[in-house]
Design an enzyme around this catalytic site. Structure first.
Site, PDB file in Angstrom:
ATOM      1  N   GLY B 168      35.528 -20.543 -53.204  1.00 48.07           N
ATOM      2  CA  GLY B 168      34.236 -21.010 -53.669  1.00 48.07           C
ATOM      3  C   GLY B 168      34.089 -22.501 -53.462  1.00 48.07           C
ATOM      4  N   GLY B 169      33.414 -23.157 -54.411  1.00 48.91           N
ATOM      5  CA  GLY B 169      33.156 -24.590 -54.304  1.00 48.91           C
ATOM      6  C   GLY B 169      34.426 -25.404 -54.168  1.00 48.91           C
ATOM      7  N   GLY B 403      30.954 -36.673 -16.425  1.00 46.44           N
ATOM      8  CA  GLY B 403      30.734 -37.087 -17.810  1.00 46.44           C
ATOM      9  C   GLY B 403      32.038 -37.164 -18.568  1.00 46.44           C
ATOM     10  N   ALA B 404      32.969 -36.283 -18.230  1.00 50.48           N
ATOM     11  CA  ALA B 404      34.243 -36.284 -18.936  1.00 50.48           C
ATOM     12  C   ALA B 404      35.021 -37.583 -18.692  1.00 50.48           C
ATOM     13  CB  ALA B 404      35.068 -35.075 -18.524  1.00 50.48           C
TER      14      ALA B 404
END
Lengths: 498, 513, 183
Positions: B168-169, B403-404
């Site tokens: 949970g939280g 781009g790499a």
């Protein structure tokens, strides 16, 4: 005499051929491929030629057209195919002949005849060489296959006529197995060898595999150089060979040798060749096939005869007459060859891929090591996994085993797993040492596929524990004194930038 | 004094009685160590000082109320390898380690003290979650902890170890810390448990499949470290602490060793295969370069096409980032971009120089990646590299395309030194793609297009993709002998000892998320 | 009480458990990195690197070449005399823990190797029924023009081999399934 030679192969056999050819004053050419441009064999040739740029659909050493083109373009007089690849391909021999290049090996016609097991069997029959019962021709259909199998008596083996290397073979122990196996075998033969012809013969259960080395010149002179014992195999792959064979006495050796020589004469054989026999428990021998190339395991024959097989091969190819007669051939001592492959024996002999990080070879005047790799060589799944062959020569069998074991203990390879512990396990095995073993040896006589020294597992455990301790002991890694001092100039700016 | 002291001793005795044989046995029978054993194991012998050991649980108006001393968490400080660390250890044996208001206050106190003193925080988590009986007070407790996690982020290192449940939280506190450790088989983390998943989605899934250590270390990337048991996990935390500084002002500990910085490593010359299509293990390269071959890898089972971790060079901690040609050819995809970016952010926050080993054919193509947002995720890596002001070094081992090339720490985005091995290939795109575009017409018209293409590819490799062009333009500082990589990197690092960069003043940048 | 204490590297008990079929194990009392005792016997270990880079371990009067093949947390694969050994290093407590967990958990179904990316199968290196160890190469997948060797991560026996050489596969396609060997 041949003046120049193109070695249409790679690895240790390329080096082996280059060494002898060079010594005979023949200029050697090696082929550089994109896959291994820095291979060791290229350092051992007189001249390197680049393989022509292709789209890569056919592997370089299988590319008949371009190999012949390399020879023609560079004015190379002859081609040596080594073993594997195109060494037993009649089309390659023919293409060489058509281009006016000498093929170091038999004529295309002979390669074709001996490569077709049905024709080879006909020749053997004419030469009066014993064979396992079976058909002489191909089997047309399933019905005929069952009839034939019933006639021969079980177990039988169905084989592809043009097969080899253990592929395209199926054993049937009873009648209902014949039909499915026959069909499977036909299919396999068609896909693997492009020829669906299969035949049936008697299956010899757990035979010994013994082969005779034949040397024949172009003038009808044929001699044999004794036998090689090749029964230590796994899935038809030979792993450890020796010469002579502990299974033969003088009388049997003469009988088998004369059968091999008769066969070669009947076939009008020329060049080097190997006649393979199966030997059953009752010392009956049967012709299996004839190999028309130099064999991987040829060095054991060289060790006990003192002859250089590649030299003989080159002399015959040059048209020279055989200078040795049968009575000149003397078998001296005992030789064993251990193949050292990059294989993970403990995981079912799977290829062990990786870079050879380090290698230490034994040295001794009773041994010979043929190898085509060096430290830094990458073992890939695309070439065979052989790292080296260790060949030893002893006064007798016990002596040879002793030297082989001693040498293996000093043979260290790191980076990949090798068959060295397997070779040791064979040489230590009591059944092997007695000399009474057959092709089922690995399955039936070896409880342990790898040899372990005393305390070895304990030491390995200690090694692991000690390293674990070392890796988790960083007690010295940080102390109060090591508390970092940040330079005041850096500190000031670091704070200002926050 | 007599009576007063007796009372003091009596209280001590009551606390000790809480940790009876049964206390140890219960947890050991679950295959886990107790909270107390864990925290003592973490700290140097005799150095642990416990805080708030006697606080009782807050009262509640609903259900069973049982008060224990310490409210189910052991908190305090001590030294780890001589350096001060704050820690808390949730006690599954005390009300299931559930988080009540007092329990939360103790954790908050530890964080506040760590922030005041610039010390790392280690949380050992083994808790059933919010204490239902305490209602909203317990939720408020979580909120207070989360806030401390964020305040401390980038100021002091925060390490979380999941050593039992975290559901949970509760998962969001570890999620906001720098590193998450998990134990195999006895720890799990999820927002919604298997029971609810079954009810809502009709999906049958076990705790282990939903949020076990294996899932989080391989698939989700939530956990960076997985260990086989509690003891090894704690050793792992101690090891990690030796590589990192105590806060964002200090440097990481300097750990001298006997590995010479000018060690020539000839085997590096053979490690990159000549054939550009052949893979190799970049971790071998890293081990051969760094001190004593010791590389402490982070998230080794997740997004394995990028390798990140800590090592030392001449005794100084470095953060290593490397493309892994062995996995997916080393190409960058969403997971590897995020993994790399997060690691760079940590190094930059804590003054750890970054060393990049580059061999990247490009970003992973395909609609799968594009639709899941390779653009915004790849941008995280680019953003992280560009923003980082710590020393940034690059060694281009082989491919560096398009781009790499830029993303992997090009000089243009602020890389301090770029070295290239002679095997480096630097270009806008790989030979095949480039030739197909540049010679489209010629190829269409050619008699044997395949042959022409092969020739052009060879020419392109020869004339365009070699490292010497970039070298001559200054985009590469030096083409180096691979055997000397260690020394070259060490000297470059030393020259950057006093590196300082000013960024424009701002509240914070807006990293693409 | 705190029998599981591993606070000190020194003076503790470590157990090396082999992953072989017999699961043989060796228990050592650790004095320091080089001195151990086992069943009351003192063992001194020395490791040296020879001039050619070969590592040797000497113990009990013998010297064997060795190599550390891989380290995965507390699992070590080492080679001694070319023979591979894999040990997981445990403390008495972690060993007990292993037994507790094993008793709780149903038998593991084994491992599925799936294609990590689309590509072409270049070679299949295993057959059904074959035993594999962690790290055994299973298939070679060509993707992005690169040959990727995919290996087993756990010991097991090959069940299904779902692909053939030359076949093209998509991401997450099943390649090889391995089953846990029966204990």
């Amino acid at each position: 005499m041949i003046k120049s030679i193109l070695i249409a192969n790679r690895g240790e056999i390329a080096i082996r051929i280059a060494r002898t050819a060079h010594r005979m004053g023949i200029k050697t050419y090696g082929i550089r491929t994109k896959k291994e441009p820095n291979a060791v064999y290229l350092q051992k040739v007189d001249q390197i030629v680049d393989f022509p740029d292709t789209d890569g659909t056919i592997a370089e050493f299988l590319d008949i057209k371009n190999l012949v083109k390399v020879a023609v373009d560079n004015n190379i007089e002859s081609v040596h195919p080594g073993y594997g690849y195109l060494s037993e391909n009649p089309d390659f021999a023919q293409a060489c002949r058509d281009a006016g290049v000498i093929f170091v090996g038999p004529s295309p016609e002979i390669i074709h005849k001996m490569g077709d097991k049905i024709i080879a069997k006909e020749i053997a029959q004419r030469a009066g060489v014993p064979m396992t019962g079976g058909t002489l021709g191909g089997i047309p259909d399933t019905k005929a296959a069952i009839e034939e199998a019933n006639r021969i008596g079980y177990p039988v083996i169905i084989k592809a006529a043009t097969g080899g290397g253990g592929r395209g073979m199926r054993v049937c122990t009873k009648e209902d197995e014949v039909a499915p196996n026959f069909e499977l075998c036909q299919k396999e033969a068609l896909t693997a060898f492009n020829d669906p012809t299969v035949f049936i013969e008697k299956y010899i259960v757990n035979p010994k595999h013994i082969e005779f080395q034949i040397v024949a010149d172009k003038y009808g002179n044929v001699i044999h150089l004794g036998e090689r014992e090749c029964s230590i195999q796994r899935k038809h792959q030979k792993l450890l060979e020796e010469a002579p064979s502990p299974a033969l006495d003088h009388e049997l050796r003469e009988k088998m040798a004369s059968a091999a020589v008769r066969l070669a004469k009947e076939a009008k054989y020329e060049s080097l060749g190997t006649v393979e026999f199966l030997l059953d428990n009752d010392k009956n021998f049967y012709f299996m096939e004839m190999n028309t190339r130099i064999q991987v395991e040829h060095p054991v024959t060289e060790m006990i005869t003192g002859l250089n097989l590649v030299e003989l091969q080159l002399l015959i190819a040059s048209g020279e007459k055989l200078q040795i007669r049968q009575e000149d051939v003397k078998l001296n001592g005992w030789a064993i060859e251990c193949r050292i492959n990059a294989e993970d024996v403990q995981s079912g002999f799977t290829p062990s891929i990786g870079m050879i990080k380090n290698m230490r070879l034994p040295s001794n005047n009773r041994i010979r090591i043929d190898s085509g790799v060096r430290v830094g060589t990458e073992i890939t799944p695309f070439f065979d996994s052989m790292i080296a062959k260790l060949i030893v020569h002893g006064e007798d069998r016990a002596d040879a085993i002793k030297i082989a074991l001693h040498s293996l203990e000093h043979f260290v390879v790191t980076g990949v797993k090798t068959t060295i512990p397997f070779d040791k396990a064979v040489l230590h095995n009591e059944v092997y040492r007695k000399g009474d073993f057959n092709t089922s040896f690995i399955e039936t006589c070896m409880d342990n596929l790898v040899w372990r020294e005393e305390h070895e597992e304990l030491i390995a455990a200690l090694l692991a524990v000690s390293n674990y301790n070392h890796d988790n002991d960083f007690s010295g890694d940080t102390t109060d004194q090591a508390e970092p001092n940040v330079d005041p100039w850096v500190l000031q700016r670091r704070i200002r930038h926050l | 004094m007599g009576q007063a002291f007796d009372k003091f001793l009596e209280r001590q005795k009551r606390l000790e009685a809480q940790y009876d044989d049964n206390y140890y046995e219960k947890q050991h029978n679950r295959g886990k160590l107790t909270a107390r054993e864990r925290i003592l194991m973490l700290f140097d012998e005799g150095s642990f000082e416990e805080l708030d050991a006697f606080v009782p649980s807050a009262g509640s108006s609903f259900g069973k109320t049982k008060s224990v001393m310490g409210d189910g968490v052991i908190a305090g400080y001590g030294t780890v390898q001589g350096r001060q660390v704050f820690a808390y250890s949730q006690d599954f044996n005390m009300m299931g380690g559930s988080l009540g208001a007092v329990h939360a206050q103790k954790i908050v106190k530890v964080h506040d003290m760590a922030l005041k003193t610039g010390s790392p925080v280690v949380g050992l988590i083994d808790s059933g979650g919010a204490r239902i009986q305490e209602g909203v007070s317990s939720l408020n407790g979580y909120a207070n902890i989360f806030r401390r996690n964020v305040l401390a982020s980038g100021v002091v290192p925060q390490i979380s170890a999941i050593m039992g449940p975290a559901a949970g939280g509760a998962v969001y506190s570890p999620a906001m810390t720098d590193f998450i450790f998990m134990t195999e088989g006895t720890s799990y983390m999820f927002v919604t448990g298997p029971d609810v998943v079954r009810q809502v989605l009709n999906e049958d899934v076990t705790t282990e499949e939903l949020g076990g250590a294996k899932v989080h270390s391989t698939k989700s990337g939530v956990a960076q470290f997985v260990y086989s048991d509690d003891a090894n996990l704690i050793l792992g935390i101690k090891k990690l602490l030796t590589y990192i500084p105590s806060n964002n002002i200090e440097n990481a500990p300097f750990v001298p060793n006997d590995d010479p910085v000018d060690r020539i490593e000839e085997s590096l010359r053979d490690i990159v295969p000549e054939d550009p299509d052949k893979p190799y293990d970049v971790k071998e390269v890293i081990r051969l370069v760094v001190d004593k071959g010791r590389f402490f890898e982070v998230a080794e089972n997740f997004a394995q096409n990028i390798v990140v971790g800590f090592a030392r060079l001449g005794g100084f901690t470095i953060g290593v980032i490397a493309n892994q040609p062995k996995v997916m050819a080393g190409s960058l995809d969403i997971d590897s971009s995020v993994k790399g970016a997060r690691f760079i952010n940590f190094c930059d926050s804590f003054n750890i120089p970054i060393v990049t080993f580059e061999d990247v054919p490009g970003f992973m193509p395909g609609s799968d990646q594009e639709h899941q947002g390779i653009i915004r995720n790849g941008a995280k890596l680019l953003y992280a590299y560009t923003r980082a002001t710590v020393p940034k070094l690059t060694v281009i081992l082989r491919k560096s395309y398009g781009g790499a090339y830029i993303v992997m720490n090009a000089k243009g985005i602020g890389g301090d030194y770029s070295f290239a091995w002679p095997t480096a290939e630097i270009a806008v795109m790989g030979p095949d793609g480039a030739i197909a575009i540049l010679y489209k017409k010629e190829l269409a018209a050619a008699e044997d297009p395949a042959k022409l293409k092969r020739e052009l590819v060879a020419k392109y490799r020869e004339e365009v993709t070699n490292p010497y062009i970039a070298d001559e333009k200054g985009f590469i500082d030096e083409v180096i002998d691979p055997a000397e990589t260690r020394n070259k990197l060490y000297r470059a690092l030393k020259s950057l000892d006093k590196k300082s960069v000013s960024l424009p003043r701002r509240k914070h940048g807006n990293i693409p998320l | 009480m705190m029998d599981s204490n591993t606070q000190n590297i020194q003076n503790r008990t470590l157990i090396a458990v082999s992953n072989n079929q017999e699961k043989s194990s060796y228990e050592f009392q650790v004095k320091n990195q080089y001195e151990f005792s086992s069943k009351g016997r003192k063992l001194k270990v020395e490791m040296v690197e020879e001039a050619d880079g070969i590592m040797l371990i000497s113990c009990e009067g013998v010297r064997y070449p060795f190599e550390i093949v891989s380290i995965k947390q507390n699992t070590y694969e080492v080679m001694v005399n070319g023979v591979s050994y894999t040990f997981t290093i445990e403390t008495p407590f972690s060993l007990k823990r292993r037994q507790i967990l094993a008793a709780q958990k149903p038998a593991d179904a084994g491992e599925e190797l799936r294609a990590p990316m689309p590509g072409k199968i270049v070679s299949v290196l295993v057959k059904p029924g074959q035993e594999v160890q962690p790290g055994t190469a299973l298939v070679v997948l060509e993707a992005m023009k690169m040959q990727n060797t995919l290996s087993a991560t756990e010991a097991g026996i090959v069940g299904t081999v779902a692909v053939k050489e030359g076949q093209t596969v998509s991401k997450d396609d099943l390649l090889v399934e391995t089953k846990k060997p029966k204990a």
